[in-house]
Design a protein around this motif. Structure first.
Motif, mmCIF file in Angstrom:
data_model
loop_
_atom_site.group_PDB
_atom_site.id
_atom_site.type_symbol
_atom_site.label_atom_id
_atom_site.label_comp_id
_atom_site.label_asym_id
_atom_site.label_seq_id
_atom_site.Cartn_x
_atom_site.Cartn_y
_atom_site.Cartn_z
ATOM 1 N N UNK A 111 7.631 5.120 -23.872
ATOM 2 C CA UNK A 111 7.242 3.644 -24.341
ATOM 3 C C UNK A 111 6.236 3.209 -23.202
ATOM 4 N N UNK A 112 6.390 3.467 -21.968
ATOM 5 C CA UNK A 112 5.468 3.273 -21.030
ATOM 6 C C UNK A 112 3.942 3.738 -21.098
ATOM 7 N N UNK A 113 4.041 5.118 -21.595
ATOM 8 C CA UNK A 113 2.804 5.566 -21.868
ATOM 9 C C UNK A 113 2.135 5.092 -22.886
ATOM 10 N N UNK A 114 2.906 4.907 -24.087
ATOM 11 C CA UNK A 114 2.304 4.254 -25.498
ATOM 12 C C UNK A 114 1.540 2.900 -25.120
ATOM 13 N N UNK A 115 2.296 1.920 -24.075
ATOM 14 C CA UNK A 115 1.663 0.685 -23.752
ATOM 15 C C UNK A 115 0.650 0.862 -22.579
ATOM 16 N N UNK A 116 0.580 1.931 -22.181
ATOM 17 C CA UNK A 116 -0.432 2.227 -20.960
ATOM 18 C C UNK A 116 0.030 1.310 -19.908
ATOM 19 N N UNK A 117 1.572 1.343 -19.515
ATOM 20 C CA UNK A 117 1.985 0.430 -18.750
ATOM 21 C C UNK A 117 2.554 1.142 -17.198
ATOM 22 N N UNK A 118 2.086 0.797 -16.267
ATOM 23 C CA UNK A 118 2.383 1.541 -14.798
ATOM 24 C C UNK A 118 3.745 0.689 -14.513
ATOM 25 N N UNK A 119 5.064 1.373 -14.305
ATOM 26 C CA UNK A 119 6.155 1.138 -13.864
ATOM 27 C C UNK A 119 6.501 1.777 -12.825
ATOM 28 N N UNK A 120 6.748 1.145 -11.559
ATOM 29 C CA UNK A 120 6.660 2.029 -10.450
ATOM 30 C C UNK A 120 8.428 2.132 -10.192
ATOM 31 N N UNK A 121 8.737 3.275 -9.482
ATOM 32 C CA UNK A 121 10.286 3.604 -9.609
ATOM 33 C C UNK A 121 10.661 3.927 -8.118
ATOM 34 N N UNK A 122 9.772 3.626 -7.238
ATOM 35 C CA UNK A 122 10.256 3.633 -5.903
ATOM 36 C C UNK A 122 11.015 5.025 -5.527
ATOM 37 N N UNK A 123 10.324 6.252 -5.921
ATOM 38 C CA UNK A 123 11.058 7.493 -5.497
ATOM 39 C C UNK A 123 11.333 7.752 -4.115
ATOM 40 N N UNK A 124 12.400 8.317 -3.842
ATOM 41 C CA UNK A 124 12.873 8.588 -2.273
ATOM 42 C C UNK A 124 12.168 9.996 -2.234
ATOM 43 N N UNK A 125 10.992 9.934 -1.208
ATOM 44 C CA UNK A 125 10.260 11.405 -0.980
ATOM 45 C C UNK A 125 9.448 11.051 0.238
ATOM 46 N N UNK A 126 9.349 12.154 1.094
ATOM 47 C CA UNK A 126 8.140 11.767 2.152
ATOM 48 C C UNK A 126 6.884 11.890 1.404
ATOM 49 N N UNK A 127 6.122 10.723 1.619
ATOM 50 C CA UNK A 127 4.632 10.823 1.034
ATOM 51 C C UNK A 127 3.736 10.037 1.812
ATOM 52 N N UNK A 128 2.472 10.087 2.011
ATOM 53 C CA UNK A 128 1.765 9.137 2.671
ATOM 54 C C UNK A 128 1.660 7.773 2.347
ATOM 55 N N UNK A 129 1.411 7.004 3.243
ATOM 56 C CA UNK A 129 1.525 5.544 2.891
ATOM 57 C C UNK A 129 0.199 5.282 2.076
ATOM 58 N N UNK A 130 0.197 4.574 1.059
ATOM 59 C CA UNK A 130 -0.701 4.089 -0.022
ATOM 60 C C UNK A 130 -1.159 5.103 -0.937
ATOM 61 N N UNK A 131 -0.437 6.370 -1.065
ATOM 62 C CA UNK A 131 -0.736 7.278 -1.975
ATOM 63 C C UNK A 131 -0.481 6.761 -3.496
ATOM 64 N N UNK A 132 0.524 5.872 -3.694
ATOM 65 C CA UNK A 132 0.865 5.239 -5.021
ATOM 66 C C UNK A 132 -0.285 4.255 -5.313
ATOM 67 N N UNK A 133 -0.779 3.626 -4.134
ATOM 68 C CA UNK A 133 -1.970 2.260 -4.443
ATOM 69 C C UNK A 133 -3.075 3.144 -4.967
ATOM 70 N N UNK A 134 -3.274 4.229 -4.500
ATOM 71 C CA UNK A 134 -4.759 4.810 -4.790
ATOM 72 C C UNK A 134 -4.625 5.545 -6.229
ATOM 73 N N UNK A 135 -3.362 5.937 -6.698
ATOM 74 C CA UNK A 135 -2.858 6.095 -8.019
ATOM 75 C C UNK A 135 -2.987 4.848 -8.885
#
Length: 234
Positions: free
Chosen positions: A134-158
């Motif tokens: 559904x979100x892919x067809x609409x080209x819609x970015x829905x953020x999921x707040x995943x629980x994982x160790x990641x670099x700050x700003x990684x999602x923003x760059x994506x």
């Protein structure tokens, strides 16, 4: 939820031959998971840049890299992955490790990437988020707040990367991405206790900057439970 039969077959058939054969090998059955951007690109008919593989252990990642590389010089190791040079670049992630396909899918930050294929019980199988298609067809970015160790700003760059591909992000998801970024940076000035608190503040500030971006707030109003909870606090 699973991928459609056609998408699953198309994704499997476009895998590098060496990787496909290894995944079907009894030694590696249900130990290699392909997911994320590769499957998003396949389903959305976008250009495929690389294949992300996820495994169960650091040892598996290193061994798989050696098995797939034509020569050792074709392997580049970073803090996140082993990158295998070739006609189609393969990345074997060693920073995040997973036991099953559902765990891989749930680790992605946007629903449009929450899809995984793997080989188990002598057949190709898949798993994807309920909102993936559904979100892919609409080209819609829905953020999921995943629980994982990641670099700050990684999602923003994506987010910036996806915008170049024509995707758009709802205001509340953008606020969550910014909240994740801000929460990843220690600040003696602001001491909000959670990402969700940061996100609500940021979302309000964004609306103040440009009310026309979300004039009716229809898609982003708080739930009835949240409103009732707020009234009780007051």
């Amino acid at each position: 939820m699973i991928l459609s039969r056609h998408d699953l077959n198309f994704a499997v058939n476009r895998l590098p031959i060496a990787l496909k054969k290894l995944m079907e090998d009894k030694e590696w059955e249900d130990r290699i998971f392909v997911g994320g951007g590769y499957l998003r690109s396949i389903v959305a008919s976008e250009k495929v840049n690389d294949v992300d593989c996820f495994v169960r252990s650091v040892q598996d990642a290193e061994y798989l890299a050696l098995k797939l590389a034509a020569k050792k010089e074709d392997i580049v190791k970073t803090d996140n992955a082993y990158t295998i040079k070739g006609k189609l670049v393969i990345q074997i992630i060693h920073r995040w490790l997973f036991e099953k396909a559902e765990d891989v899918s749930n680790s992605f930050d946007f629903t449009i990437c929450c899809a995984v294929v793997y080989y188990k019980d002598k057949r190709w199988q898949s798993f994807c988020d309920d909102a993936f298609y559904m979100d892919l067809a609409a080209k819609r970015l829905i953020y999921r707040n995943p629980i994982r160790n990641e670099d700050a700003g990684g999602s923003m760059l994506r987010v910036l990367k996806y915008y170049q591909k024509g995707y758009r992000i709802p205001l509340d998801s953008l606020a969550n991405v910014i909240g994740r970024l801000v929460a990843g940076v220690e600040s003696p000035v602001c001491k909000l206790s959670s990402v969700s608190q940061f996100s609500k503040v940021v979302c309000g500030l964004l609306r103040e900057v440009d009310p026309d971006i979300d004039p009716n707030h229809i898609a982003h109003l708080p739930s009835l439970e949240e409103e009732e909870s707020a009234e009780e606090i007051v």
